[in-house]
Design an enzyme around this catalytic site. Structure first.
Site, PDB file in Angstrom:
ATOM      1  N   HIS A 161      -1.674  -0.264  -9.801  1.00  0.00           N
ATOM      2  CA  HIS A 161      -2.345  -1.141  -8.827  1.00  0.00           C
ATOM      3  C   HIS A 161      -2.865  -2.413  -9.517  1.00  0.00           C
ATOM      4  O   HIS A 161      -4.041  -2.751  -9.414  1.00  0.00           O
ATOM      5  CB  HIS A 161      -3.499  -0.394  -8.115  1.00  0.00           C
ATOM      6  CG  HIS A 161      -3.868  -1.035  -6.796  1.00  0.00           C
ATOM      7  ND1 HIS A 161      -4.230  -0.328  -5.679  1.00  0.00           N
ATOM      8  CD2 HIS A 161      -3.921  -2.332  -6.427  1.00  0.00           C
ATOM      9  CE1 HIS A 161      -4.499  -1.158  -4.686  1.00  0.00           C
ATOM     10  NE2 HIS A 161      -4.313  -2.392  -5.122  1.00  0.00           N
ATOM     11  N   ARG A 188       0.853  -1.186   0.000  1.00  0.00           N
ATOM     12  CA  ARG A 188       0.000   0.000   0.000  1.00  0.00           C
ATOM     13  C   ARG A 188       0.894   1.243   0.000  1.00  0.00           C
ATOM     14  O   ARG A 188       1.985   1.232   0.580  1.00  0.00           O
ATOM     15  CB  ARG A 188      -0.904   0.039   1.240  1.00  0.00           C
ATOM     16  CG  ARG A 188      -2.115  -0.900   1.180  1.00  0.00           C
ATOM     17  CD  ARG A 188      -3.127  -0.494   0.123  1.00  0.00           C
ATOM     18  NE  ARG A 188      -4.322  -1.337   0.091  1.00  0.00           N
ATOM     19  CZ  ARG A 188      -4.514  -2.352  -0.748  1.00  0.00           C
ATOM     20  NH1 ARG A 188      -3.597  -2.673  -1.637  1.00  0.00           N
ATOM     21  NH2 ARG A 188      -5.648  -3.043  -0.732  1.00  0.00           N
TER      22      ARG A 188
HETATM   23  P1  NAP Z   1      -1.831 -10.777   5.752  1.00  0.00           P
HETATM   24  O1  NAP Z   1      -1.908 -12.238   5.514  1.00  0.00           O
HETATM   25  O2  NAP Z   1      -2.729 -10.159   6.772  1.00  0.00           O
HETATM   26  O3  NAP Z   1      -0.312 -10.428   6.088  1.00  0.00           O
HETATM   27  C1  NAP Z   1       0.080  -9.183   6.544  1.00  0.00           C
HETATM   28  C2  NAP Z   1       1.474  -9.298   7.133  1.00  0.00           C
HETATM   29  O4  NAP Z   1       1.890  -8.001   7.586  1.00  0.00           O
HETATM   30  C3  NAP Z   1       1.530 -10.237   8.340  1.00  0.00           C
HETATM   31  O5  NAP Z   1       2.723 -10.976   8.326  1.00  0.00           O
HETATM   32  C4  NAP Z   1       1.535  -9.256   9.510  1.00  0.00           C
HETATM   33  O6  NAP Z   1       2.154  -9.737  10.688  1.00  0.00           O
HETATM   34  C5  NAP Z   1       2.355  -8.132   8.918  1.00  0.00           C
HETATM   35  N1  NAP Z   1       2.150  -6.901   9.677  1.00  0.00           N
HETATM   36  C6  NAP Z   1       1.012  -6.211   9.886  1.00  0.00           C
HETATM   37  N2  NAP Z   1       1.240  -5.136  10.675  1.00  0.00           N
HETATM   38  C7  NAP Z   1       2.556  -5.157  10.958  1.00  0.00           C
HETATM   39  C8  NAP Z   1       3.393  -4.345  11.735  1.00  0.00           C
HETATM   40  N3  NAP Z   1       2.929  -3.269  12.392  1.00  0.00           N
HETATM   41  N4  NAP Z   1       4.707  -4.665  11.823  1.00  0.00           N
HETATM   42  C9  NAP Z   1       5.187  -5.754  11.185  1.00  0.00           C
HETATM   43  N5  NAP Z   1       4.447  -6.573  10.422  1.00  0.00           N
HETATM   44  C10 NAP Z   1       3.147  -6.281  10.322  1.00  0.00           C
HETATM   45  O7  NAP Z   1      -2.102  -9.964   4.397  1.00  0.00           O
HETATM   46  P2  NAP Z   1      -1.841 -10.438   2.892  1.00  0.00           P
HETATM   47  O8  NAP Z   1      -2.975 -11.212   2.382  1.00  0.00           O
HETATM   48  O9  NAP Z   1      -0.491 -11.052   2.831  1.00  0.00           O
HETATM   49  O10 NAP Z   1      -1.856  -9.027   2.150  1.00  0.00           O
HETATM   50  C11 NAP Z   1      -0.905  -8.014   2.477  1.00  0.00           C
HETATM   51  C12 NAP Z   1      -1.279  -6.702   1.814  1.00  0.00           C
HETATM   52  O11 NAP Z   1      -1.031  -6.777   0.418  1.00  0.00           O
HETATM   53  C13 NAP Z   1      -2.761  -6.330   1.884  1.00  0.00           C
HETATM   54  O12 NAP Z   1      -3.097  -5.754   3.132  1.00  0.00           O
HETATM   55  C14 NAP Z   1      -2.881  -5.331   0.758  1.00  0.00           C
HETATM   56  O13 NAP Z   1      -2.601  -4.043   1.262  1.00  0.00           O
HETATM   57  C15 NAP Z   1      -1.779  -5.739  -0.216  1.00  0.00           C
HETATM   58  N6  NAP Z   1      -2.299  -6.245  -1.502  1.00  0.00           N
HETATM   59  C16 NAP Z   1      -2.035  -5.538  -2.635  1.00  0.00           C
HETATM   60  C17 NAP Z   1      -2.489  -6.003  -3.860  1.00  0.00           C
HETATM   61  C18 NAP Z   1      -2.159  -5.273  -5.133  1.00  0.00           C
HETATM   62  O14 NAP Z   1      -2.687  -5.608  -6.204  1.00  0.00           O
HETATM   63  N7  NAP Z   1      -1.267  -4.310  -5.117  1.00  0.00           N
HETATM   64  C19 NAP Z   1      -3.251  -7.176  -3.931  1.00  0.00           C
HETATM   65  C20 NAP Z   1      -3.517  -7.861  -2.758  1.00  0.00           C
HETATM   66  C21 NAP Z   1      -3.033  -7.391  -1.538  1.00  0.00           C
HETATM   67  P3  NAP Z   1       1.556 -11.026  11.457  1.00  0.00           P
HETATM   68  O15 NAP Z   1       1.930 -12.204  10.590  1.00  0.00           O
HETATM   69  O16 NAP Z   1       2.259 -11.042  12.754  1.00  0.00           O
HETATM   70  O17 NAP Z   1       0.069 -10.817  11.550  1.00  0.00           O
END
Ligand code: NAP
Length: 311
Positions: A274, A226
């Site tokens: 995006h 993001r």
């Molecule tokens: P997820 O499974 O919730 O993983 C998020 C990761 O970030 C987890 O490892 C979490 O830690 C870590 N995290 C959150 N807050 C943190 C902090 N303060 N300090 C350190 N680590 C932190 O999410 P996901 O499915 O992998 O998706 C991640 C992000 O990708 C989404 O939120 C979205 O913004 C982005 N995304 C972008 C696209 C695009 O097309 N550009 C598409 C899909 C997703 P924990 O493991 O300890 O919970």
């Protein structure tokens, strides 16, 4: 009893989802009614995109869950009228696979220094080879569903991978760090950094002047996470000083990225609109339908958002 499912998203999404979601719900054997309009007090589930007309959930008095179509939930997670469980999109077959392909492609572009040969107006016969992947450390900030899947792909290609998350997330073959104290260790000497964190108050400006300075000189930044994860002024300064060699940015604080944004014209920045990974209607519909079936059969919901953590 019939399960009433409201599809609340922009009209063009209904065109994409009506058939696959109907087929996926039919396959569950549930008695259901799927529509884009209902009397609010009749709705059991909302399949939701945050930029739609439904912003006040108060009238939805029998609602059991809101199922976000996207992985990122920053557009709905702070909605105080939402008091029922919120799920987000986790779809290995579609969304995750798409992100693995996009991240791997952009990591390989930087690793192989492809631009040197693709953009070569002087026809220079530069015979210097890139290093092997074993000598190109990659750090993934955000080690959840997407970060871990990308790590697996990069490990298979031979990259030394480091992952960083909020809570410890050990993974075979990967160096992992967690929490604020772990961030400098995760970034130290990384040559490629991939951001797959959610947008929360705690993750804003994770990459800033101080943390960018920890990376290997000339490192590449790849951000499909993001926009707010990066302090834009600090990144532009680091690109200009040579501390950062290139940034591939898919997400921004303002989208679409305004025409006068300095990122568009910067020679060391690649802007993508995006598109790192879209939610894929076929597989995402199966995920949603299965989640509704599981909840209706008493198993509970998968992919629940932690409202207090913001993701
Ligand atoms: P997820 O499974 O919730 O993983 C998020 C990761 O970030 C987890 O490892 C979490 O830690 C870590 N995290 C959150 N807050 C943190 C902090 N303060 N300090 C350190 N680590 C932190 O999410 P996901 O499915 O992998 O998706 C991640 C992000 O990708 C989404 O939120 C979205 O913004 C982005 N995304 C972008 C696209 C695009 O097309 N550009 C598409 C899909 C997703 P924990 O493991 O300890 O919970």
């Amino acid at each position: 009893m019939t399960v009433n499912i409201l599809f609340a998203a922009q009209p063009d999404r209904w065109v994409q989802y009506e058939t696959p979601l109907t087929e996926a719900l039919n396959a569950t054997g549930l008695a259901y009614d799927l529509r884009t309009e209902f009397a609010p007090q009749e709705v059991d589930y909302i399949v939701y995109a945050p930029n739609c007309a439904v912003q006040d959930f108060t009238p939805y008095t029998r609602l059991k869950a809101v199922m976000n179509l996207w992985a990122g939930v920053e557009g709905v997670v702070k909605n105080e009228t939402l008091t029922v469980p919120l799920t987000r999109m986790v779809d290995e077959e579609g969304l995750t696979q798409g992100m693995v392909e996009w991240v791997t492609g952009h990591v390989l572009r930087h690793h192989l220094e492809m631009d040197r040969h693709i953009v070569n107006p002087g026809h220079i016969w530069d015979h210097s080879p890139p290093p092997l992947s074993k000598d190109r450390p990659v750090t993934i900030l955000g080690f959840g569903a997407l970060g871990q899947a990308c790590a697996t792909a990069l490990l298979n290609l031979g990259f030394p991978v480091t992952g960083w998350s909020r809570s410890p997330k050990p993974m075979q073959g990967v160096t992992t760090h967690a929490g604020t104290d772990g961030l400098p260790k995760a970034l130290s000497d990384a040559q490629i950094v991939v951001l797959l964190l959610p947008a929360t108050a705690a993750t804003e400006n994770t990459l800033n002047a101080d943390t960018l300075a920890l990376l290997a000189k000339g490192a590449a930044i790849i951000n499909p996470g993001r926009g707010p994860l990066i302090d834009d002024s600090a990144l532009l300064a680091a690109l200009d000083s040579g501390q950062i060699g290139h940034a591939t940015l898919d997400v921004f604080r303002v989208e679409p990225l305004p025409q006068d944004d300095p990122y568009w014209a910067h020679p060391k920045v690649t802007v993508t609109p995006h598109i790192a990974s879209e939610t894929r209607p076929d597989s995402a519909s199966r995920v949603i339908a299965e989640n509704i079936r599981g909840n209706e059969s008493g198993k509970g919901l998968l992919h629940l958002v932690d409202r207090s953590a913001g993701y």
